[in-house]
Design a protein around this motif. Structure first.
Motif, mmCIF file in Angstrom:
data_model
loop_
_atom_site.group_PDB
_atom_site.id
_atom_site.type_symbol
_atom_site.label_atom_id
_atom_site.label_comp_id
_atom_site.label_asym_id
_atom_site.label_seq_id
_atom_site.Cartn_x
_atom_site.Cartn_y
_atom_site.Cartn_z
ATOM 1 N N GLU A 1 0.824 -1.211 0.000
ATOM 2 C CA GLU A 1 0.000 0.000 0.000
ATOM 3 C C GLU A 1 0.859 1.263 0.000
ATOM 4 N N ALA A 2 1.977 1.219 0.671
ATOM 5 C CA ALA A 2 2.839 2.401 0.717
ATOM 6 C C ALA A 2 3.361 2.756 -0.668
ATOM 7 N N GLN A 3 3.526 1.746 -1.508
ATOM 8 C CA GLN A 3 4.010 2.002 -2.870
ATOM 9 C C GLN A 3 2.873 2.443 -3.783
ATOM 10 N N THR A 4 1.727 1.803 -3.619
ATOM 11 C CA THR A 4 0.602 2.198 -4.487
ATOM 12 C C THR A 4 0.166 3.631 -4.188
ATOM 13 N N ASP A 5 0.413 4.077 -2.950
ATOM 14 C CA ASP A 5 0.041 5.440 -2.587
ATOM 15 C C ASP A 5 0.815 6.472 -3.400
ATOM 16 N N ALA B 1 -7.152 7.264 3.643
ATOM 17 C CA ALA B 1 -6.191 7.938 2.761
ATOM 18 C C ALA B 1 -5.406 8.989 3.516
ATOM 19 N N SER B 2 -4.228 9.265 3.000
ATOM 20 C CA SER B 2 -3.311 10.209 3.644
ATOM 21 C C SER B 2 -3.499 11.609 3.056
ATOM 22 N N PRO B 3 -2.843 12.616 3.630
ATOM 23 C CA PRO B 3 -2.911 13.955 3.033
ATOM 24 C C PRO B 3 -2.411 13.998 1.599
ATOM 25 N N ARG C 1 -9.335 5.048 -4.674
ATOM 26 C CA ARG C 1 -9.643 3.616 -4.635
ATOM 27 C C ARG C 1 -8.438 2.765 -4.242
ATOM 28 N N HIS C 2 -7.224 3.193 -4.551
ATOM 29 C CA HIS C 2 -6.049 2.385 -4.235
ATOM 30 C C HIS C 2 -5.389 2.814 -2.931
ATOM 31 N N ARG C 3 -6.009 3.784 -2.245
ATOM 32 C CA ARG C 3 -5.428 4.270 -0.998
ATOM 33 C C ARG C 3 -6.222 3.813 0.220
ATOM 34 N N LEU C 4 -7.315 3.081 0.007
ATOM 35 C CA LEU C 4 -8.152 2.641 1.106
ATOM 36 C C LEU C 4 -7.980 1.148 1.310
ATOM 37 N N LEU C 5 -7.986 0.729 2.576
ATOM 38 C CA LEU C 5 -7.942 -0.689 2.910
ATOM 39 C C LEU C 5 -9.239 -1.002 3.652
ATOM 40 N N LEU C 6 -10.100 -1.776 3.002
ATOM 41 C CA LEU C 6 -11.388 -2.067 3.611
ATOM 42 C C LEU C 6 -11.227 -3.072 4.748
#
Lengths: 316, 290
Positions: free
Chosen positions: A169-173, A251-253, A289-294
């Protein structure tokens, strides 16, 4: 109309012409093409997820063709090394002298298509993502700047996940947008078959946009004014992703910045000089969509991040 | 910064939009104040309102001012109801303008002109932030061009104004009626009191005339002696003035066109009724003598 205003109109007209040229070769997928242009104007990178054979390579190559941007393609495989992407120093002999010369890798292009990035090893992925983030490559202690504008389109295949290395996730962000390419409609597929199975293999497109104009468009897009309440609503939308029950990690800032930037870029691409809430709504799903983890409950119910983003858009 | 650059023109346009908003607020406030003033005036006139004086004297300085413009004030005072109405109207204007101006006036204009709402709002924020980029200047030019095609008429809800004006008209009519007929509910519920009714009296029969007139006194002769000839309706002839007769023996026989003023007579054609009236008068005297 002032000269400056005329320059803005000229750039916007050229962008519209570029989209029309792309439409000559790419049938349908208008939303995807628009989002790719938005990504370029926002000086970001995009992650594209689709099944094979949906024209991802053709789309990116066509965008490069309608401009004078350099294009390169990287096919990621498990045995790909970081230096295969960034480049390496080689020994070159000239005039009896030998010297180390840095040979630039395929990442040294304006538009880089990194196919199936999830098939590369984490180390290779990191090299590409670092280049993508820093816009430079360091080799043998020397830093080499990547050309500007620089745009990476990385693709992922939702099937054939065996033997792959999913991006963390850190990379997709780091990707500004994540785009889903779906199958075309019957009419669109009929047009594709008609276009590519008769006559010349691919229609010709004209070069209508230069890299300098793209740089200027990127600068103008960043300057597009946004109303305070629209900006605050966009930020509130991102903050809601951290508070909603269905999301384990929000999601982050970086997402807030991305949402505002893409909103500005979309407004500029559509010929407007201010951001509308429609722009934020249109870019919310690709940005988030790629920054959220359900959480497990939402996944078990079969809900997607797009569903959650849609609910948050109504709540904000 | 030049006065004609887009940023300055945008600031002036926004100021103009705010002025339009104030004008609309004043329109609403004035119309509502007229209705409130008329209603207050009406209520004070009809209902018993304590501590409100009947009349309030005007300041002395007003008299020379009024005379200077040709108005002569014989009684420099106004009714208490008028003063209450004036104060109520002024209060309404002040409060309503203040309340309407609390909501940002530019936002009110944006709500009335949705086609320019987002662009105007963005331009307003950009001007406040001092943005001078090429695209911001393009936005200002665009908004200024579109503002020329918009109107502040949309800020005024015409149906509401029309209803309020109708109410003002109705209150005016009612106020006029109250003023003409001097209607008042101040004494409502008193014994025998009804609005417009004559004052109650106690009738106990004919009163003693001598008691009212007092003792008879001699009066001096009149200054003139007049000879009057009274015609009759055919009874006898001759000159009635030569034969003095008493009212009891024969009454008055008059000729045609003497206008008698006894007992409500109005014309010679009714002279024959004089006999009837004489008879009634005699009966009244007999009753009083008894």
């Amino acid at each position: 109309m002032s000269e400056q205003t005329g320059d803005v109109d000229a750039i916007q007209n050229r962008l519209a012409a570029a989209r029309e040229e792309v439409a000559k070769r790419i049938v349908g997928q208008k939303d995807i093409v628009e989002q790719l242009f938005v990504c370029i104007l926002a000086d970001g990178n995009a992650l594209l997820e689709s099944n094979p054979g949906l024209g991802k390579t053709s789309m990116v190559r066509t965008i490069a063709n309608v401009t004078d941007l350099d294009f390169s393609r990287i096919q990621n495989t498990p045995d790909l090394m970081p230096s295969d992407i960034t480049g390496a120093e080689i020994i070159r002999e000239s005039g009896g002298n030998r010297e180390f010369v840095f040979e630039e890798g395929p990442v040294f292009a304006n538009v880089v298509l990194a196919d199936e990035i999830n098939r590369a090893t984490p180390k290779t992925q990191a090299a590409l993502l670092e280049a993508m983030q820093e816009k430079q490559v360091t080799a043998a202690g020397e830093t080499h700047d990547l050309p500007r504008p620089f745009f990476v389109l990385a693709t992922q295949n939702p099937i054939d996940q065996e033997g792959t290395y999913p991006l963390p996730e850190a990379q997709t962000d780091r990707f500004l947008l994540k785009l889903y390419v779906d199958y075309p409609s019957f009419e669109e597929e009929r047009d594709i078959v008609t276009l590519y199975t008769a006559g010349s293999p691919a229609p010709e497109v004209d070069r209508v946009l230069t890299r300098e104009e793209i740089r200027e468009a990127q600068s103008l897009a960043r300057d597009v004014p946004i109303a305070d309440d629209i900006r605050d609503k966009a930020i509130e939308l991102v903050r809601l992703t951290r508070e909603t029950e269905d999301v384990q990690f929000g999601a982050s800032p970086r997402a807030s910045m991305g949402l505002v930037l893409t909103g500005k870029a979309r407004a500029f691409l559509q010929g407007r000089n201010h951001v509308s809430w429609d722009d934020i709504e249109a870019m919310a799903r690709p940005v988030l969509r790629h920054r959220l983890l359900l959480d497990f409950q939402a996944e078990r119910e079969g809900r997607s991040t797009d569903d959650v983003v849609g609910e948050l858009l109504e709540a904000v | 910064m030049a006065e004609d650059d887009p940023t300055s023109r945008m600031r002036r346009a926004l100021a103009q939009v705010r002025r339009e908003g104030y004008k609309v607020a004043v329109i609403y406030a004035v119309v509502d104040a007229a209705a409130v003033a008329l209603l207050a005036n009406l209520l004070v006139q009809v209902l018993p309102v304590p501590y409100v004086p009947e009349r309030v004297a005007l300041p002395g300085a007003i008299v020379p001012v009024a005379e200077a413009v040709g108005i002569t004030l014989t009684d420099p005072a106004v009714t208490g109801a008028a003063v209450v109405a004036l104060l109520a109207g002024l209060l309404t204007v002040t409060v309503e303008v203040g309340l309407r101006a609390r909501r940002p006036l530019v936002e009110q204009f944006e709500a009335a002109n949705p086609e320019v709402r987002e662009a105007l709002r963005t331009a307003r924020d950009a001007v406040d932030d001092g943005l001078q980029s090429t695209i911001a200047l393009s936005l200002y030019e665009d908004v200024l061009a579109r503002l020329r095609e918009t109107s502040s008429v949309g800020l005024v809800r015409r149906r509401r104004i029309a209803v309020t004006l109708l109410l003002v008209l109705a209150l005016s009519m009612v106020s006029l009626q109250v003023a003409v007929y001097d209607l008042s509910l101040a004494n409502l519920g008193g014994k025998g009191d009804q609005p417009g009714a004559p004052p109650a009296t106690e009738y106990t029969g004919l009163r003693d005339g001598d008691a009212i007139l007092g003792d008879p006194t001699d009066v001096s002769a009149g200054q003139e002696e007049l000879n009057a000839t009274i015609g009759t309706s055919g009874q006898g002839g001759g000159n009635a003035s030569d034969v003095p007769r008493s009212y009891e023996t024969g009454g008055f026989a008059v000729a045609g066109d003497v206008e008698s003023q006894q007992a409500g007579f109005s014309g010679t054609e009714q002279l024959e009724d004089a006999a009837l009236i004489r008879e009634y008068n005699l009966r009244i005297r007999e009753d009083s003598d008894e």
